[in-house]
Design a protein around this motif. Sequence first.
Motif, PDB file in Angstrom:
ATOM      1  N   SER A  34     -34.989  -9.849  38.779  1.00 62.44           N
ATOM      2  CA  SER A  34     -34.740  -9.218  37.500  1.00 62.44           C
ATOM      3  C   SER A  34     -35.410  -7.851  37.480  1.00 62.44           C
ATOM      4  CB  SER A  34     -35.300 -10.085  36.372  1.00 62.44           C
ATOM      5  OG  SER A  34     -35.201  -9.396  35.151  1.00 62.44           O
ATOM      6  N   ASP A  36     -35.808  -6.268  34.608  1.00 64.52           N
ATOM      7  CA  ASP A  36     -36.291  -6.091  33.250  1.00 64.52           C
ATOM      8  C   ASP A  36     -37.774  -5.778  33.248  1.00 64.52           C
ATOM      9  OD1 ASP A  36     -33.809  -6.622  32.271  1.00 64.52           O
ATOM     10  OD2 ASP A  36     -34.253  -8.663  31.626  1.00 64.52           O
ATOM     11  N   LYS A  38     -41.148  -6.373  31.655  1.00 65.52           N
ATOM     12  CA  LYS A  38     -41.787  -7.398  30.809  1.00 65.52           C
ATOM     13  C   LYS A  38     -43.290  -7.349  31.005  1.00 65.52           C
ATOM     14  CE  LYS A  38     -38.151 -10.367  29.808  1.00 65.52           C
ATOM     15  NZ  LYS A  38     -37.776 -10.888  28.599  1.00 65.52           N
ATOM     16  N   TYR A  65     -41.879  -7.179  25.580  1.00 62.33           N
ATOM     17  CA  TYR A  65     -42.083  -6.300  26.716  1.00 62.33           C
ATOM     18  C   TYR A  65     -43.532  -5.839  26.894  1.00 62.33           C
ATOM     19  CZ  TYR A  65     -37.048  -6.115  26.305  1.00 62.33           C
ATOM     20  OH  TYR A  65     -35.734  -6.447  26.203  1.00 62.33           O
ATOM     21  N   SER A 121     -40.057   3.046  34.886  1.00 64.08           N
ATOM     22  CA  SER A 121     -39.495   1.987  34.038  1.00 64.08           C
ATOM     23  C   SER A 121     -40.400   1.709  32.849  1.00 64.08           C
ATOM     24  CB  SER A 121     -39.306   0.700  34.839  1.00 64.08           C
ATOM     25  OG  SER A 121     -38.392   0.884  35.878  1.00 64.08           O
TER      26      SER A 121
END
Length: 181
Positions: A34, A36, A38, A65, A121
């Motif tokens: 992933s 994402d 987090k 997050y 990111s």
Amino acid sequence: MQKERREMLRESSNVLIGIVLPVMLLIVFGFGMSLDVKNVNVAIVTPQDNRHTADLISHFEDSDYFTVTLCRDERTAADLLARRKVDAVVSVPQHPATLAHQGKLKVQVLMNGTNASMGRSYQAAVEAAIRKVSLVWENTFVEMLFQKGLDKILKKVGEESTGAIIAAKAEDRKETIYEIA
């Protein structure tokens, strides 16, 4: 068609490249990996406690997050960043809502840059969260009145009251309702 199948099965590396590798990539990218962002550990430096900084802090805390650490000064936050206890430091200036309303809000974001791609990111996620909260601050007319003080609030109340009184005196029901609402 049979010739191609025979050729593919004759060389085992063809089966590996043509079937096994794509299936393996589908599994890894589909389920196991992933991208994402987090649990980004963020230190938020707030020089004062007010409802605007509380809005920003709660926005970060309510998100899946971020994990928030509150700091009162930038030196403490920089130390946390240097010791890699946090991934980012968000430094909020005094009176952020006023600055946002004036279009002058500058929030300093310091990132742990040891991993550049993760840093970018994290930075994008932090900046998006700040942008979301600052839009609320920018668009709040009542907030602007509150920041300008009691005289500005009373002047606005007087203006609105005068409009309602004039509409009521003229016995114009529609205009009176409009002015009161």
